[in-house]
Design an enzyme around this catalytic site. Structure first.
Site, PDB file in Angstrom:
ATOM      1  N   LYS A 253       0.853  -1.182   0.000  1.00 30.83           N
ATOM      2  CA  LYS A 253       0.000   0.000   0.000  1.00 30.83           C
ATOM      3  C   LYS A 253       0.889   1.233   0.000  1.00 30.83           C
ATOM      4  CE  LYS A 253      -3.041   2.711   3.118  1.00 30.83           C
ATOM      5  NZ  LYS A 253      -3.887   2.722   4.321  1.00 30.83           N
ATOM      6  N   LYS A 265     -10.073  13.031   8.058  1.00 32.20           N
ATOM      7  CA  LYS A 265      -9.544  12.740   9.388  1.00 32.20           C
ATOM      8  C   LYS A 265      -9.531  14.018  10.232  1.00 32.20           C
ATOM      9  CE  LYS A 265      -6.325   9.036   8.045  1.00 32.20           C
ATOM     10  NZ  LYS A 265      -6.932   7.938   8.824  1.00 32.20           N
ATOM     11  N   ASP A 335     -12.055   7.023   3.966  1.00 28.70           N
ATOM     12  CA  ASP A 335     -10.815   6.837   4.734  1.00 28.70           C
ATOM     13  C   ASP A 335     -10.397   5.365   4.794  1.00 28.70           C
ATOM     14  OD1 ASP A 335      -8.631   7.588   6.193  1.00 28.70           O
ATOM     15  OD2 ASP A 335      -9.725   7.898   8.085  1.00 28.70           O
ATOM     16  N   ARG A 339      -7.461  -0.548   1.329  1.00 28.67           N
ATOM     17  CA  ARG A 339      -7.990  -1.808   0.791  1.00 28.67           C
ATOM     18  C   ARG A 339      -8.478  -1.638  -0.648  1.00 28.67           C
ATOM     19  NH1 ARG A 339     -12.268  -1.957   5.644  1.00 28.67           N
ATOM     20  NH2 ARG A 339     -10.536  -0.815   6.581  1.00 28.67           N
TER      21      ARG A 339
HETATM   22  N1  BES Z   1      -3.960   4.734   7.014  1.00 24.21           N
HETATM   23  C1  BES Z   1      -5.057   4.486   7.878  1.00 24.21           C
HETATM   24  C2  BES Z   1      -4.712   3.535   9.011  1.00 24.21           C
HETATM   25  C3  BES Z   1      -3.716   4.011  10.021  1.00 24.21           C
HETATM   26  C4  BES Z   1      -4.155   4.600  11.201  1.00 24.21           C
HETATM   27  C5  BES Z   1      -2.371   3.854   9.834  1.00 24.21           C
HETATM   28  C6  BES Z   1      -3.234   5.019  12.150  1.00 24.21           C
HETATM   29  C7  BES Z   1      -1.440   4.268  10.773  1.00 24.21           C
HETATM   30  C8  BES Z   1      -1.901   4.857  11.945  1.00 24.21           C
HETATM   31  C9  BES Z   1      -6.213   3.869   7.092  1.00 24.21           C
HETATM   32  O1  BES Z   1      -6.312   4.275   5.774  1.00 24.21           O
HETATM   33  C10 BES Z   1      -7.474   4.305   7.767  1.00 24.21           C
HETATM   34  O2  BES Z   1      -7.732   5.462   7.771  1.00 24.21           O
HETATM   35  N2  BES Z   1      -8.191   3.345   8.313  1.00 24.21           N
HETATM   36  C11 BES Z   1      -9.406   3.628   8.991  1.00 24.21           C
HETATM   37  C12 BES Z   1     -10.435   2.602   8.561  1.00 24.21           C
HETATM   38  C13 BES Z   1     -11.816   2.922   8.999  1.00 24.21           C
HETATM   39  C14 BES Z   1     -12.339   4.110   8.251  1.00 24.21           C
HETATM   40  C15 BES Z   1     -12.679   1.706   8.746  1.00 24.21           C
HETATM   41  C16 BES Z   1      -9.144   3.561  10.488  1.00 24.21           C
HETATM   42  O3  BES Z   1      -8.326   2.737  10.901  1.00 24.21           O
HETATM   43  O4  BES Z   1      -9.685   4.367  11.205  1.00 24.21           O
HETATM   44 ZN    ZN Z   2      -4.564   4.885   4.867  1.00 29.19          ZN
HETATM   45 MN    MN Z   3      -7.453   6.051   5.547  1.00 29.10          MN
END
Ligand code: BES
Ligand code: ZN
Ligand code: MN
Length: 488
Positions: A253, A265, A335, A339
Protein backbone atom coordinates in the site's frame (compact mmCIF):
# COMPACT_ATOMS: atom_id res chain seq x y z
CA UNK A 1 19.56 8.64 0.10
CA UNK A 2 20.87 7.70 3.51
CA UNK A 3 23.53 4.99 3.27
CA UNK A 4 24.66 2.74 6.09
CA UNK A 5 28.13 3.34 7.53
CA UNK A 6 30.68 1.45 5.53
CA UNK A 7 32.37 -0.86 7.98
CA UNK A 8 36.01 -1.85 7.41
CA UNK A 9 37.32 -5.20 8.59
CA UNK A 10 41.06 -5.27 9.33
CA UNK A 11 43.61 -7.51 10.96
CA UNK A 12 44.06 -7.15 14.68
CA UNK A 13 47.08 -5.01 15.50
CA UNK A 14 47.43 -4.96 19.27
CA UNK A 15 50.59 -2.84 19.05
CA UNK A 16 48.51 -0.02 17.53
CA UNK A 17 45.89 0.03 20.30
CA UNK A 18 47.63 2.69 22.42
CA UNK A 19 47.62 5.19 19.54
CA UNK A 20 44.10 4.65 18.14
CA UNK A 21 42.08 7.87 18.43
CA UNK A 22 38.32 8.36 18.69
CA UNK A 23 36.43 5.62 20.50
CA UNK A 24 37.65 2.12 21.13
CA UNK A 25 35.29 -0.78 21.82
CA UNK A 26 36.19 -4.00 23.61
CA UNK A 27 34.19 -7.09 24.55
CA UNK A 28 33.89 -8.64 27.97
CA UNK A 29 32.11 -11.94 28.56
CA UNK A 30 29.07 -12.23 30.84
CA UNK A 31 31.42 -13.88 33.33
CA UNK A 32 33.79 -10.88 33.25
CA UNK A 33 36.34 -12.67 31.08
CA UNK A 34 38.46 -10.32 28.96
CA UNK A 35 39.36 -11.35 25.43
CA UNK A 36 42.80 -10.58 23.93
CA UNK A 37 41.85 -7.04 22.83
CA UNK A 38 40.31 -6.24 26.20
CA UNK A 39 43.37 -7.63 27.97
CA UNK A 40 45.61 -5.33 25.94
CA UNK A 41 43.45 -2.32 26.81
CA UNK A 42 43.45 -3.42 30.44
CA UNK A 43 47.24 -3.51 30.55
CA UNK A 44 47.60 -0.12 28.85
CA UNK A 45 45.05 1.53 31.14
CA UNK A 46 46.63 0.06 34.26
CA UNK A 47 43.73 -2.26 34.92
CA UNK A 48 40.79 0.06 34.36
CA UNK A 49 38.84 -2.89 32.90
CA UNK A 50 39.56 -5.15 35.86
CA UNK A 51 38.18 -2.46 38.15
CA UNK A 52 35.16 -2.00 35.90
CA UNK A 53 34.41 -5.71 35.69
CA UNK A 54 34.53 -5.97 39.49
CA UNK A 55 32.07 -3.06 39.87
CA UNK A 56 28.39 -3.28 40.64
CA UNK A 57 27.78 -1.35 37.40
CA UNK A 58 29.16 -4.24 35.37
CA UNK A 59 27.14 -6.76 37.30
CA UNK A 60 23.93 -4.86 36.54
CA UNK A 61 24.57 -4.77 32.79
CA UNK A 62 22.76 -7.37 30.70
CA UNK A 63 24.29 -9.09 27.73
CA UNK A 64 24.47 -6.70 24.78
CA UNK A 65 24.78 -3.59 26.99
CA UNK A 66 27.59 -1.08 26.52
CA UNK A 67 29.26 1.18 29.11
CA UNK A 68 31.77 4.01 28.56
CA UNK A 69 35.05 4.73 30.33
CA UNK A 70 36.09 8.27 29.43
CA UNK A 71 39.61 9.69 29.03
CA UNK A 72 41.40 6.52 30.12
CA UNK A 73 45.08 6.74 31.04
CA UNK A 74 47.51 5.05 28.69
CA UNK A 75 45.40 5.43 25.53
CA UNK A 76 45.09 8.06 22.82
CA UNK A 77 41.40 7.13 22.53
CA UNK A 78 39.04 9.47 24.37
CA UNK A 79 36.66 6.69 25.38
CA UNK A 80 36.73 2.95 25.85
CA UNK A 81 33.34 1.36 25.21
CA UNK A 82 32.92 -1.89 27.08
CA UNK A 83 30.36 -4.26 25.54
CA UNK A 84 29.16 -7.09 27.75
CA UNK A 85 28.44 -10.05 25.52
CA UNK A 86 28.29 -13.78 26.08
CA UNK A 87 30.72 -15.96 24.13
CA UNK A 88 27.89 -17.37 22.01
CA UNK A 89 25.41 -14.50 21.68
CA UNK A 90 22.06 -14.93 19.96
CA UNK A 91 21.45 -12.93 16.78
CA UNK A 92 19.36 -10.50 18.79
CA UNK A 93 22.02 -10.03 21.50
CA UNK A 94 24.77 -9.50 18.94
CA UNK A 95 22.70 -6.91 17.05
CA UNK A 96 21.77 -5.21 20.30
CA UNK A 97 25.44 -4.89 21.26
CA UNK A 98 26.16 -3.38 17.83
CA UNK A 99 23.23 -0.98 18.17
CA UNK A 100 24.40 0.18 21.60
CA UNK A 101 27.88 0.76 20.19
CA UNK A 102 26.34 2.90 17.42
CA UNK A 103 24.48 4.99 19.99
CA UNK A 104 27.61 5.45 22.09
CA UNK A 105 29.73 6.22 19.03
CA UNK A 106 28.18 9.64 18.36
CA UNK A 107 30.03 11.32 15.50
CA UNK A 108 33.49 10.01 16.45
CA UNK A 109 35.50 7.35 14.68
CA UNK A 110 35.05 3.94 16.25
CA UNK A 111 37.49 1.03 16.34
CA UNK A 112 36.03 -2.26 17.52
CA UNK A 113 38.56 -4.73 18.92
CA UNK A 114 36.50 -7.75 17.93
CA UNK A 115 39.31 -10.35 17.69
CA UNK A 116 37.65 -13.72 17.20
CA UNK A 117 34.32 -12.84 18.82
CA UNK A 118 31.38 -14.89 17.51
CA UNK A 119 28.77 -13.12 15.31
CA UNK A 120 30.96 -10.12 14.40
CA UNK A 121 28.82 -9.85 11.24
CA UNK A 122 25.60 -9.50 13.29
CA UNK A 123 27.27 -6.97 15.61
CA UNK A 124 28.19 -4.97 12.51
CA UNK A 125 24.60 -5.16 11.23
CA UNK A 126 23.22 -3.86 14.55
CA UNK A 127 25.75 -1.05 14.44
CA UNK A 128 24.81 -0.08 10.89
CA UNK A 129 21.03 -0.22 11.54
CA UNK A 130 21.12 1.90 14.72
CA UNK A 131 23.42 4.40 13.03
CA UNK A 132 20.55 5.56 10.78
CA UNK A 133 19.75 9.26 10.85
CA UNK A 134 17.13 11.03 8.75
CA UNK A 135 18.58 14.53 8.52
CA UNK A 136 18.04 15.44 4.86
CA UNK A 137 15.77 18.33 5.86
CA UNK A 138 18.02 19.76 8.58
CA UNK A 139 20.04 22.75 7.45
CA UNK A 140 23.27 23.94 9.06
CA UNK A 141 26.45 22.02 9.70
CA UNK A 142 26.06 18.30 9.59
CA UNK A 143 28.93 16.44 11.19
CA UNK A 144 29.85 13.55 8.96
CA UNK A 145 29.33 10.13 10.55
CA UNK A 146 32.49 8.69 12.06
CA UNK A 147 34.28 5.78 10.43
CA UNK A 148 33.84 2.27 11.82
CA UNK A 149 36.67 -0.27 11.78
CA UNK A 150 36.48 -3.81 13.12
CA UNK A 151 39.78 -5.41 14.05
CA UNK A 152 39.18 -9.14 13.64
CA UNK A 153 41.42 -12.20 13.51
CA UNK A 154 39.96 -13.33 10.17
CA UNK A 155 39.05 -10.15 8.25
CA UNK A 156 38.41 -11.82 4.89
CA UNK A 157 36.03 -14.35 6.34
CA UNK A 158 34.12 -11.77 8.38
CA UNK A 159 33.92 -9.33 5.46
CA UNK A 160 32.44 -12.13 3.37
CA UNK A 161 29.75 -13.07 5.89
CA UNK A 162 28.99 -9.38 6.50
CA UNK A 163 28.37 -8.64 2.79
CA UNK A 164 24.72 -9.82 2.77
CA UNK A 165 24.24 -7.83 5.98
CA UNK A 166 25.30 -4.67 4.16
CA UNK A 167 22.62 -5.46 1.54
CA UNK A 168 20.07 -5.82 4.35
CA UNK A 169 21.08 -2.55 5.99
CA UNK A 170 20.81 -0.72 2.68
CA UNK A 171 17.34 -2.17 2.03
CA UNK A 172 16.18 -1.16 5.51
CA UNK A 173 17.60 2.35 5.06
CA UNK A 174 15.79 2.69 1.74
CA UNK A 175 12.49 1.74 3.39
CA UNK A 176 13.11 4.13 6.28
CA UNK A 177 14.00 7.03 3.98
CA UNK A 178 10.85 6.51 1.89
CA UNK A 179 8.66 6.19 4.98
CA UNK A 180 10.15 9.22 6.77
CA UNK A 181 9.98 11.47 3.71
CA UNK A 182 7.24 14.14 3.87
CA UNK A 183 4.43 14.01 1.32
CA UNK A 184 5.37 17.26 -0.43
CA UNK A 185 8.69 15.61 -1.35
CA UNK A 186 7.60 11.98 -1.78
CA UNK A 187 4.79 12.53 -4.28
CA UNK A 188 3.60 9.61 -6.38
CA UNK A 189 5.89 10.85 -9.19
CA UNK A 190 8.89 11.15 -6.90
CA UNK A 191 8.24 7.73 -5.36
CA UNK A 192 8.04 6.11 -8.79
CA UNK A 193 11.25 7.85 -9.89
CA UNK A 194 13.12 6.52 -6.84
CA UNK A 195 11.94 3.01 -7.68
CA UNK A 196 12.81 3.40 -11.37
CA UNK A 197 16.36 4.32 -10.31
CA UNK A 198 16.75 0.79 -8.93
CA UNK A 199 17.08 -0.31 -12.55
CA UNK A 200 20.81 0.30 -11.96
CA UNK A 201 20.88 -2.59 -9.52
CA UNK A 202 19.58 -5.06 -12.08
CA UNK A 203 15.89 -4.85 -11.18
CA UNK A 204 13.34 -4.60 -13.94
CA UNK A 205 11.10 -1.64 -13.15
CA UNK A 206 7.89 -0.82 -14.98
CA UNK A 207 5.51 2.06 -14.27
CA UNK A 208 1.80 1.83 -15.06
CA UNK A 209 0.28 5.30 -15.46
CA UNK A 210 -3.32 6.37 -14.91
CA UNK A 211 -4.43 5.63 -18.49
CA UNK A 212 -2.97 2.13 -18.21
CA UNK A 213 -4.86 1.59 -14.96
CA UNK A 214 -8.06 2.84 -16.57
CA UNK A 215 -7.60 0.43 -19.46
CA UNK A 216 -7.17 -2.39 -16.93
CA UNK A 217 -10.44 -1.42 -15.28
CA UNK A 218 -8.98 -0.50 -11.91
CA UNK A 219 -11.91 1.60 -10.70
CA UNK A 220 -11.22 0.71 -7.10
CA UNK A 221 -7.62 1.96 -6.99
CA UNK A 222 -8.34 4.95 -9.23
CA UNK A 223 -11.19 6.31 -7.12
CA UNK A 224 -8.79 6.82 -4.20
CA UNK A 225 -6.47 9.14 -6.10
CA UNK A 226 -9.09 10.99 -8.14
CA UNK A 227 -9.24 13.92 -5.71
CA UNK A 228 -5.49 14.50 -5.83
CA UNK A 229 -3.38 16.48 -8.29
CA UNK A 230 -0.76 13.72 -8.09
CA UNK A 231 -1.37 10.94 -10.61
CA UNK A 232 -2.02 7.41 -9.36
CA UNK A 233 0.42 4.72 -10.45
CA UNK A 234 1.43 1.12 -10.04
CA UNK A 235 5.14 0.32 -10.06
CA UNK A 236 6.21 -3.25 -10.82
CA UNK A 237 9.71 -4.31 -9.75
CA UNK A 238 10.95 -7.73 -10.83
CA UNK A 239 13.98 -9.60 -9.59
CA UNK A 240 14.69 -12.71 -11.64
CA UNK A 241 17.51 -14.52 -9.89
CA UNK A 242 15.99 -17.98 -9.80
CA UNK A 243 15.42 -19.54 -13.20
CA UNK A 244 12.04 -20.12 -14.83
CA UNK A 245 9.72 -20.70 -11.87
CA UNK A 246 6.73 -18.44 -11.24
CA UNK A 247 7.63 -15.62 -8.85
CA UNK A 248 6.62 -14.90 -5.30
CA UNK A 249 4.66 -11.62 -5.14
CA UNK A 250 4.98 -8.76 -2.66
CA UNK A 251 2.32 -6.05 -2.80
CA UNK A 252 2.46 -2.75 -0.91
CA UNK A 253 0.00 0.00 0.00
CA UNK A 254 1.57 3.25 -1.15
CA UNK A 255 -0.76 6.04 0.00
CA UNK A 256 1.73 8.92 -0.04
CA UNK A 257 -0.65 10.93 2.14
CA UNK A 258 -3.95 9.92 3.69
CA UNK A 259 -6.19 12.84 4.63
CA UNK A 260 -9.13 10.46 4.79
CA UNK A 261 -10.61 12.12 1.70
CA UNK A 262 -14.19 13.40 2.04
CA UNK A 263 -14.42 11.27 5.21
CA UNK A 264 -11.75 13.68 6.46
CA UNK A 265 -9.54 12.74 9.39
CA UNK A 266 -9.29 15.04 12.41
CA UNK A 267 -6.29 17.38 12.62
CA UNK A 268 -4.51 15.79 15.58
CA UNK A 269 -1.79 13.48 14.28
CA UNK A 270 -2.77 13.79 10.64
CA UNK A 271 0.88 14.62 9.86
CA UNK A 272 1.71 10.99 10.63
CA UNK A 273 -0.16 9.97 7.50
CA UNK A 274 2.98 10.74 5.49
CA UNK A 275 3.92 7.17 6.47
CA UNK A 276 0.80 5.64 4.92
CA UNK A 277 3.00 4.39 2.08
CA UNK A 278 4.96 2.25 4.57
CA UNK A 279 3.84 -1.05 3.01
CA UNK A 280 5.10 0.07 -0.39
CA UNK A 281 8.28 1.24 1.33
CA UNK A 282 8.92 -2.24 2.73
CA UNK A 283 8.31 -3.87 -0.66
CA UNK A 284 10.82 -1.45 -2.21
CA UNK A 285 13.38 -2.12 0.54
CA UNK A 286 13.10 -5.90 0.16
CA UNK A 287 13.53 -5.64 -3.62
CA UNK A 288 16.62 -3.49 -3.08
CA UNK A 289 18.14 -6.02 -0.67
CA UNK A 290 17.40 -8.93 -3.02
CA UNK A 291 19.07 -7.11 -5.90
CA UNK A 292 22.09 -6.04 -3.83
CA UNK A 293 22.76 -9.55 -2.61
CA UNK A 294 21.85 -11.08 -5.98
CA UNK A 295 19.28 -13.41 -4.47
CA UNK A 296 18.70 -16.73 -6.24
CA UNK A 297 14.94 -16.29 -6.27
CA UNK A 298 12.19 -14.85 -8.47
CA UNK A 299 10.29 -12.12 -6.70
CA UNK A 300 7.99 -9.48 -8.07
CA UNK A 301 7.17 -6.38 -6.01
CA UNK A 302 4.13 -4.25 -6.87
CA UNK A 303 3.15 -1.00 -5.22
CA UNK A 304 0.00 1.07 -5.64
CA UNK A 305 0.94 4.76 -5.36
CA UNK A 306 -1.92 7.20 -4.71
CA UNK A 307 -2.76 10.24 -2.63
CA UNK A 308 -6.05 10.37 -0.72
CA UNK A 309 -7.27 14.00 -0.86
CA UNK A 310 -10.66 15.70 -0.55
CA UNK A 311 -11.61 17.89 -3.50
CA UNK A 312 -14.41 18.74 -5.94
CA UNK A 313 -13.73 15.55 -7.86
CA UNK A 314 -12.87 13.26 -4.95
CA UNK A 315 -14.78 10.01 -4.48
CA UNK A 316 -17.81 10.45 -2.17
CA UNK A 317 -19.22 8.23 0.56
CA UNK A 318 -21.98 6.25 -1.15
CA UNK A 319 -20.25 6.11 -4.54
CA UNK A 320 -20.08 2.69 -6.18
CA UNK A 321 -16.89 1.73 -8.04
CA UNK A 322 -15.93 -1.33 -10.05
CA UNK A 323 -12.71 -3.24 -9.37
CA UNK A 324 -10.49 -4.86 -12.00
CA UNK A 325 -11.81 -8.22 -10.79
CA UNK A 326 -15.29 -7.04 -11.78
CA UNK A 327 -16.79 -6.87 -8.29
CA UNK A 328 -18.51 -3.62 -7.35
CA UNK A 329 -17.75 -1.78 -4.12
CA UNK A 330 -19.89 0.71 -2.24
CA UNK A 331 -17.50 3.27 -0.75
CA UNK A 332 -19.05 3.93 2.66
CA UNK A 333 -15.97 5.60 4.10
CA UNK A 334 -13.34 7.24 1.89
CA UNK A 335 -10.82 6.84 4.73
CA UNK A 336 -10.86 3.05 4.25
CA UNK A 337 -8.83 3.64 1.08
CA UNK A 338 -5.89 1.27 1.46
CA UNK A 339 -7.99 -1.81 0.79
CA UNK A 340 -9.42 -0.17 -2.35
CA UNK A 341 -5.89 0.30 -3.66
CA UNK A 342 -4.68 -3.18 -2.71
CA UNK A 343 -7.71 -4.93 -4.18
CA UNK A 344 -6.74 -3.90 -7.70
CA UNK A 345 -2.97 -4.27 -7.30
CA UNK A 346 -3.35 -7.77 -5.83
CA UNK A 347 -5.74 -8.85 -8.54
CA UNK A 348 -3.39 -7.54 -11.22
CA UNK A 349 -0.41 -9.28 -9.57
CA UNK A 350 -2.22 -12.64 -9.66
CA UNK A 351 -3.60 -12.26 -13.20
CA UNK A 352 -0.28 -11.23 -14.67
CA UNK A 353 2.29 -13.25 -12.72
CA UNK A 354 0.42 -16.35 -11.47
CA UNK A 355 2.58 -16.13 -8.33
CA UNK A 356 3.38 -19.17 -6.17
CA UNK A 357 2.42 -17.08 -3.16
CA UNK A 358 1.64 -13.50 -2.25
CA UNK A 359 2.24 -11.27 0.77
CA UNK A 360 0.80 -7.78 0.98
CA UNK A 361 1.87 -5.12 3.46
CA UNK A 362 -0.18 -2.11 4.47
CA UNK A 363 -0.56 0.51 7.18
CA UNK A 364 -4.19 -0.53 6.89
CA UNK A 365 -6.05 0.06 10.14
CA UNK A 366 -5.82 2.08 13.34
CA UNK A 367 -7.54 -0.89 14.97
CA UNK A 368 -4.39 -3.02 14.69
CA UNK A 369 -2.63 -0.46 16.89
CA UNK A 370 -5.36 -0.88 19.49
CA UNK A 371 -5.00 -4.67 19.32
CA UNK A 372 -1.23 -5.18 19.07
CA UNK A 373 0.43 -1.82 19.78
CA UNK A 374 3.88 -1.21 18.33
CA UNK A 375 5.23 -4.66 19.17
CA UNK A 376 3.64 -6.87 16.54
CA UNK A 377 2.25 -6.59 13.05
CA UNK A 378 -1.06 -8.38 12.43
CA UNK A 379 -0.79 -11.46 10.22
CA UNK A 380 -3.93 -12.54 8.34
CA UNK A 381 -3.70 -15.54 6.08
CA UNK A 382 -5.45 -18.27 4.12
CA UNK A 383 -2.43 -20.57 4.57
CA UNK A 384 -1.08 -22.07 7.79
CA UNK A 385 2.10 -23.01 5.98
CA UNK A 386 2.90 -19.53 4.65
CA UNK A 387 1.86 -17.63 7.76
CA UNK A 388 3.83 -19.96 10.03
CA UNK A 389 6.97 -19.71 7.93
CA UNK A 390 6.63 -15.92 7.83
CA UNK A 391 6.14 -15.66 11.59
CA UNK A 392 9.16 -17.89 12.15
CA UNK A 393 11.33 -15.76 9.84
CA UNK A 394 10.11 -12.60 11.59
CA UNK A 395 10.90 -13.99 15.01
CA UNK A 396 14.42 -14.98 13.94
CA UNK A 397 14.92 -11.38 12.81
CA UNK A 398 13.50 -9.88 16.00
CA UNK A 399 10.48 -8.45 14.13
CA UNK A 400 7.19 -9.03 15.99
CA UNK A 401 4.31 -10.65 14.07
CA UNK A 402 1.11 -12.17 15.44
CA UNK A 403 -1.52 -14.27 13.62
CA UNK A 404 -5.07 -12.93 13.74
CA UNK A 405 -8.30 -14.83 13.03
CA UNK A 406 -10.44 -14.64 9.91
CA UNK A 407 -13.76 -16.26 8.98
CA UNK A 408 -17.11 -16.10 7.22
CA UNK A 409 -18.95 -14.30 10.01
CA UNK A 410 -16.50 -11.40 9.67
CA UNK A 411 -16.80 -11.47 5.91
CA UNK A 412 -20.60 -11.20 6.17
CA UNK A 413 -20.16 -7.76 7.76
CA UNK A 414 -19.11 -6.44 4.34
CA UNK A 415 -22.50 -7.09 2.68
CA UNK A 416 -23.86 -4.08 0.82
CA UNK A 417 -27.49 -3.27 -0.01
CA UNK A 418 -26.69 -1.98 -3.48
CA UNK A 419 -23.27 -3.36 -4.52
CA UNK A 420 -21.24 -6.59 -4.18
CA UNK A 421 -19.62 -5.31 -0.99
CA UNK A 422 -19.03 -2.28 1.23
CA UNK A 423 -15.53 -1.03 1.94
CA UNK A 424 -15.98 -1.11 5.72
CA UNK A 425 -17.51 -3.63 8.09
CA UNK A 426 -18.62 -1.38 10.91
CA UNK A 427 -17.37 -0.66 14.41
CA UNK A 428 -16.17 -4.08 15.55
CA UNK A 429 -13.15 -6.13 14.42
CA UNK A 430 -11.92 -3.36 12.12
CA UNK A 431 -8.60 -4.99 11.26
CA UNK A 432 -10.25 -8.33 10.52
CA UNK A 433 -12.98 -6.97 8.27
CA UNK A 434 -10.27 -5.07 6.38
CA UNK A 435 -8.44 -8.39 5.89
CA UNK A 436 -11.70 -10.06 4.78
CA UNK A 437 -12.14 -7.32 2.20
CA UNK A 438 -8.65 -8.04 0.84
CA UNK A 439 -9.25 -11.78 0.78
CA UNK A 440 -12.10 -11.24 -1.65
CA UNK A 441 -9.39 -10.29 -4.14
CA UNK A 442 -7.16 -13.32 -3.47
CA UNK A 443 -7.59 -16.41 -5.65
CA UNK A 444 -8.36 -19.57 -3.68
CA UNK A 445 -5.26 -21.45 -4.80
CA UNK A 446 -2.79 -18.67 -3.95
CA UNK A 447 -1.19 -18.93 -0.50
CA UNK A 448 -1.50 -15.41 0.86
CA UNK A 449 -0.66 -13.30 3.91
CA UNK A 450 -1.78 -9.77 4.69
CA UNK A 451 0.50 -7.91 7.11
CA UNK A 452 -1.15 -4.94 8.82
CA UNK A 453 1.87 -2.82 9.76
CA UNK A 454 0.11 0.35 10.96
CA UNK A 455 1.60 -0.16 14.45
CA UNK A 456 5.14 -1.17 13.54
CA UNK A 457 6.08 0.83 10.44
CA UNK A 458 6.82 4.00 12.37
CA UNK A 459 7.20 4.65 16.10
CA UNK A 460 7.44 7.71 18.36
CA UNK A 461 10.34 6.49 20.49
CA UNK A 462 13.44 4.56 19.54
CA UNK A 463 13.51 0.78 19.24
CA UNK A 464 16.48 -1.54 19.75
CA UNK A 465 17.68 -1.12 16.18
CA UNK A 466 16.16 2.18 15.03
CA UNK A 467 15.84 5.77 16.17
CA UNK A 468 12.32 7.24 16.47
CA UNK A 469 10.44 7.36 13.15
CA UNK A 470 10.35 4.76 10.40
CA UNK A 471 11.63 1.35 11.49
CA UNK A 472 11.87 -0.60 8.23
CA UNK A 473 9.97 -3.41 9.98
CA UNK A 474 9.55 -6.41 7.70
CA UNK A 475 12.48 -6.00 5.33
CA UNK A 476 14.62 -8.46 7.27
CA UNK A 477 11.79 -10.94 7.88
CA UNK A 478 10.77 -11.02 4.21
CA UNK A 479 14.37 -11.23 3.04
CA UNK A 480 14.85 -14.25 5.31
CA UNK A 481 11.55 -15.83 4.25
CA UNK A 482 12.58 -15.60 0.61
CA UNK A 483 16.06 -16.96 1.36
CA UNK A 484 14.64 -19.90 3.34
CA UNK A 485 11.83 -20.67 0.91
CA UNK A 486 13.64 -20.36 -2.41
CA UNK A 487 17.38 -20.32 -1.81
CA UNK A 488 17.74 -23.14 0.73
N1 BES B 1 -3.96 4.73 7.01
C1 BES B 1 -5.06 4.49 7.88
C2 BES B 1 -4.71 3.53 9.01
C3 BES B 1 -3.72 4.01 10.02
C4 BES B 1 -4.16 4.60 11.20
C5 BES B 1 -2.37 3.85 9.83
C6 BES B 1 -3.23 5.02 12.15
C7 BES B 1 -1.44 4.27 10.77
C8 BES B 1 -1.90 4.86 11.95
C9 BES B 1 -6.21 3.87 7.09
O1 BES B 1 -6.31 4.27 5.77
C10 BES B 1 -7.47 4.31 7.77
O2 BES B 1 -7.73 5.46 7.77
N2 BES B 1 -8.19 3.34 8.31
C11 BES B 1 -9.41 3.63 8.99
C12 BES B 1 -10.43 2.60 8.56
C13 BES B 1 -11.82 2.92 9.00
C14 BES B 1 -12.34 4.11 8.25
C15 BES B 1 -12.68 1.71 8.75
C16 BES B 1 -9.14 3.56 10.49
O3 BES B 1 -8.33 2.74 10.90
O4 BES B 1 -9.68 4.37 11.21
ZN1 ZN C 1 -4.56 4.89 4.87
MN1 MN D 1 -7.45 6.05 5.55
Amino acid sequence: MTTPAEIQFKDVDLDAVATITGKLAVFVGDNGKLDAGARKVNTLTRKALTRFVESEKFEKMSTGDVAAINFPVGLAAETVLVAKLSRRPSTEEARKAGAKLAKAQGDEDLTVLAGNIARADEIALGLALRGYKFDTHKTGDKTPAGAVTFMVSNPEEVAKSAAPMAAIAEGVFFTRDLTNEPANVLTTDDFAARLAAMHELGLEVEILEEDDLERLGMGSLLCVGQGSDSPSKIVVMSWNGGGDEAPFALVGKGVVFDTGGISLKTAAGMEDMTMDMGGAGVVAGVMRTLALRKAKANVVGLVGLVENMPSGNAVRPGDVVKSMKGDTIEVINTDAEGRLVLADVMWYAQERFKPVGMINLATLTGAILVALGHENAGVFSNSDELSESFIKAASLEGEGAWRMPMGKAYDDLLKSRIADMKNIGGRVAGSITAAQFLQRFVKDDVPWCHLDIAGVASVKSETALAPAGATGWGVMALNRLIADKFEG
